[in-house]
Structures are given as C-alpha cells and as structure tokens.
Design an enzyme around this catalytic site. Sequence first.
Site, PDB file in Angstrom:
ATOM      1  N   ALA A  30      -1.392  15.210   2.801  1.00  0.00           N
ATOM      2  CA  ALA A  30      -2.830  15.151   3.074  1.00  0.00           C
ATOM      3  C   ALA A  30      -3.621  16.230   2.331  1.00  0.00           C
ATOM      4  CB  ALA A  30      -3.067  15.294   4.580  1.00  0.00           C
ATOM      5  N   ASP A 111      -4.511   6.656   0.811  1.00  0.00           N
ATOM      6  CA  ASP A 111      -5.863   6.518   0.260  1.00  0.00           C
ATOM      7  C   ASP A 111      -5.927   5.920  -1.140  1.00  0.00           C
ATOM      8  OD1 ASP A 111      -5.128   8.742  -1.415  1.00  0.00           O
ATOM      9  OD2 ASP A 111      -5.708  10.104   0.194  1.00  0.00           O
ATOM     10  N   HIS A 126       4.235   6.140   3.079  1.00  0.00           N
ATOM     11  CA  HIS A 126       3.666   5.802   4.393  1.00  0.00           C
ATOM     12  C   HIS A 126       2.785   4.562   4.327  1.00  0.00           C
ATOM     13  CE1 HIS A 126       4.362  10.106   6.162  1.00  0.00           C
ATOM     14  NE2 HIS A 126       5.455   9.385   6.132  1.00  0.00           N
TER      15      HIS A 126
END
Length: 257
Positions: A30, A111, A126
């Site tokens: 992240a 993303d 993921h």
Amino acid sequence: MILPPATQTALEDAAELFRKARRVVVLTGAGISTPSGIPDFRSEGSGLWSHDEPMEVASLNTFRTAPERFFHWFRPLAGRILRAQPNPAHQALADFEGAGYQETILTQNIDGLHQKAGSKHVVEIHGTLRTLTCIQCYKQLPSKDFLNAFIENGAIPLCLNCNGILKPDVILFGEQLPQAAWQAAQRATRQCDLMLVIGSSLEVLPVAGLPIQALDHGAHLIVINNTATYVNVRADIIITDNVATIIPEIMRRAIHG
Ligand SMILES: [Zn+2]
C-alpha cells in the site's frame, strides 16, 4: 534535492545492485500508492474508513452475508482508486523495465497503478479491481461500466446474465489467493537475484514470506518502507523515506550510471 549522506550512499549501493542484477523482483504494498491518494485501508485510523474494521467489513463472510455493507464501505475506496494516477515511484519502476531490465512486479495493491504507469510484468497477488465475477453463474465482466455507476449512485453491480451480485475480483479477508498469481509470484521469487520491497510492512501472510524465499535462494534484498519490517535484519540495504522520492533516485542512477 538534498539528501542526507547516508541516504546518498544507500541510493548508490542500491543502484549498483540493480545494475548487476539479472532478474529483479519488486514487491509492492500500500505504501507505494499512498502518494497517489489511496490510503492503506488495512491500517487502522486511515481516515475514511476508521469507523469500520476492514478485517470484518472487507471479508468474504461479510460479502456473502451482507453484501450491501461491503459495498457501502468499498464505495469511497473504489472512487479513489478509479481517479488515482501513478506517482513517480510507479513511473520509475516502469522506466526501469522499459530500459530493458528483467523486472517482475508482485503487488499487493488492487489499484492497477503499475499497469497505468506502463509496467508490463505485473502479478496482482491480491487480485484486481479491473474485473468482477458473478457469485451465482461465475461470469466474469470488465468492471469499468459497473464501477462508474456504483460510485455515482451506489447501485450494487448485478450480473447481466442472471442478476446475481458481481463481486470485485479482489481478495477479501478470509479468501484464498488467486492460484495462478500466487504460483507466478513464487516462481519469480525463486528465480530472482534481487528483491526490492516497497511500501509493505510485510504483515500479511503468505506474501510476507516471499522475501525470505528470495534470500534463501541467494538473492539480495532491499527494503524501502516507512516502518521497520521483520526482514530488515537480513536486508542488504534499508531506506526509510518517501518512496515517490527515493525510487526515482535509485532508478535514475541504475539506468544512467
Ligand atoms: Zn450471473
């Protein structure tokens, strides 16, 4: 830009490892996307979602039993992701691959910003937000049209085939990793001679075990994160700084000497 001497040395050493490497694996979490405006939804107190517990609301169990709760939680995050643009760290990694180096990116992010930046070899461990799958008939659909409507009016995406609920192809808590992606990640890890960890605190298994696998196969390890990780004791180079500043500095040195 003025960097402390210790950081300058670390950047030079990191660039040297990149120049010498034959197969590079970059593991991103992240932290590489926070400069693009996407908060780390797994960490507590990250603003928008602090009133909900991600482990609970972003779980397979909640999706199955109360999908409207999941979608309500997911809506602002999906909006942020769709509007987000790659930052200089994503761009620098794409440039390194574009310069002819063998680079595989393993990302924990959903993303798609590595692909937006132009990276070709990206393994989404993921899952991804680019597709949705019907939980009844398993038809898979591109998410773009559904997501825009969902973000605008909150309409839960429904299957055109059978009216079942469409689940984003992202891995929720309590859900297995996509098998093909996980196997590709392990294969790349075993074959690499340099692994770079960026913006991951390495707390989520089984991804957190990949750096150890790489080390056990003789690879060098560089960790760039804003907090210490459990593998720092075995890393060749550790840099604690802004990834959007540091990654371009390393890649510029690696590519241009
Ligand atoms: Zn369906």
